[in-house]
Enzyme design. Structure first.
Site, PDB file in Angstrom:
ATOM      1  N   LYS A   1       0.928  -1.066  -0.090  1.00  0.00           N
ATOM      2  CA  LYS A   1       0.014   0.017  -0.010  1.00  0.00           C
ATOM      3  C   LYS A   1       0.850   1.251   0.000  1.00  0.00           C
ATOM      4  CE  LYS A   1      -4.573   1.047   0.542  1.00  0.00           C
ATOM      5  NZ  LYS A   1      -5.492   0.496  -0.545  1.00  0.00           N
TER       6      LYS A   1
ATOM      7  N   THR B   1      -4.193  -5.079   1.068  1.00  0.00           N
ATOM      8  CA  THR B   1      -3.694  -3.843   1.105  1.00  0.00           C
ATOM      9  C   THR B   1      -4.434  -2.721   2.072  1.00  0.00           C
ATOM     10  OG1 THR B   1      -4.439  -2.693  -0.750  1.00  0.00           O
ATOM     11  CG2 THR B   1      -2.582  -4.076  -1.171  1.00  0.00           C
TER      12      THR B   1
ATOM     13  N   PHE C   1      35.081  27.275 -10.826  1.00  0.00           N
ATOM     14  CA  PHE C   1      35.292  26.126 -11.610  1.00  0.00           C
ATOM     15  C   PHE C   1      36.274  26.566 -12.822  1.00  0.00           C
ATOM     16  CE2 PHE C   1      33.435  23.114 -14.687  1.00  0.00           C
ATOM     17  CZ  PHE C   1      33.856  22.001 -14.081  1.00  0.00           C
TER      18      PHE C   1
ATOM     19  N   HIS D   1      22.124  26.785 -11.587  1.00  0.00           N
ATOM     20  CA  HIS D   1      22.742  27.513 -12.213  1.00  0.00           C
ATOM     21  C   HIS D   1      22.196  29.032 -11.866  1.00  0.00           C
ATOM     22  CE1 HIS D   1      25.230  24.738 -13.977  1.00  0.00           C
ATOM     23  NE2 HIS D   1      24.138  24.269 -14.778  1.00  0.00           N
TER      24      HIS D   1
END
Length: 310
Positions: free
Chosen positions: A18, A64, A166, A267
């Site tokens: 479930k 369930t 970077f 970004h």
């Protein structure tokens, strides 16, 4: 998924459960202060109900709907506040021990981040506000007692306006990105860590142990990302920062055996604007950005302890 069973010349793997059972639990403290949690629970059972698939015989199936009702019944039985991990273990132990047909239980829970409200500098007795990142857990329990506990955080949004760069990456004819030692760094961390507890009999007795550990892990992740409040810490890449964050968690907590982190590079693009006369409208000087959410860089890695050979 459980190991497959060969039937009629085929390999059959099966489980059922479930999903998205939502439950909120309030505890009334003796001091008059309420505590509460909201959990989204998903249950998956490994069981010996093969005849339901082959013969339409449902006599070995746990319905369930019964699983859903069990979530509420077990939440009611928890008279004292407990961690989401402990509740997941409680559910798993019930399904594995109560039903002879069940050979394993997988419980996934996402805790909604309700936080106590503060008014006039004081914690409110019964007021809460919705936070941001979510506490997650996955508990896997087998009938032989073997236990796996994974905890995690979803949506931990972090941003620093400097101390990031970077440079020195591969360049070819498709490369347009310039080298930089000055950029904004933003991400939304999804983290998962595995505890070493191999069975339900070896868990900490403190019912809020895993809640406290979650807060501690989250603090280590953030402290490593940002660095000292004045000096900060330079990030040469998301990869480097991710590794430092994962390593800090393993170095800080001996009961965590592995860490997996997903850290998209969200970004913030520098804005430069000129009109048709080439007159400058906006000249970027590390001040005006275009926030974006896609496309974004995708960076993920896992770090785990190497088992001792002794």
């Amino acid at each position: 998924m459980a190991r497959g069973l060969e039937v009629e010349g085929f390999n059959l793997k099966q489980r059922h459960g479930k999903a998205r059972v939502r439950v909120a639990r309030v505890w009334k403290g003796k001091d008059g202060r309420d505590s509460m949690v909201e959990w989204n629970v998903s249950i998956s059972l490994l069981s010996k109900c093969i005849n339901a698939y082959l013969d339409g015989d449902n006599s070995d199936i746990v319905a369930t709907d019964t699983m859903k009702n069990t979530v509420y019944a077990k939440a009611k039985e928890c008279s004292e506040q407990l961690s989401v991990e402990d509740f997941a273990v409680l559910l798993a132990k019930h399904f594995v021990s109560f039903y002879r047909q069940v050979t394993g239980a997988i419980i996934n829970i996402v805790e909604k981040p309700w936080e106590r409200l503060h008014v006039a500098g004081q914690p409110h007795e019964h007021g809460f506000k919705l936070g941001s990142e979510k506490h997650t857990t996955e508990v896997i329990l087998h009938e032989n007692g073997a236990l796996k506990i994974n905890s995690g955080v979803q949506g931990l949004a972090l941003l620093k306006t400097t101390k990031s760069g970077f440079e020195g990456f591969i360049r070819d004819k498709y490369t347009a990105l310039p080298d930089t030692r000055e950029r904004m760094l933003a991400t939304e961390v999804t983290g998962t860590w595995r505890y070493w507890y191999p069975s339900a009999f070896k868990l900490p007795e403190n019912p809020l142990y895993f809640t406290e550990r979650y807060l501690d892990v989250k603090k280590v992740l953030m402290d490593t990302f940002f660095g000292h409040p004045k000096a900060g810490v330079y990030s040469p890449s998301v990869q480097s920062t991710l590794y430092d964050m994962a390593k800090a968690v393993l170095s800080s907590f001996s009961d965590i055996s592995s860490v997996e982190l997903e850290m998209p590079n969200i970004h913030f693009l520098p804005v430069n604007l000129s009109n048709r006369d080439k007159s400058t409208i906006v000249k970027f000087k590390d001040d005006v950005y275009l926030p974006t959410d896609e496309p974004h860089g995708s960076i993920e890695a896992s770090l785990s302890r190497i088992p001792s050979r002794m």
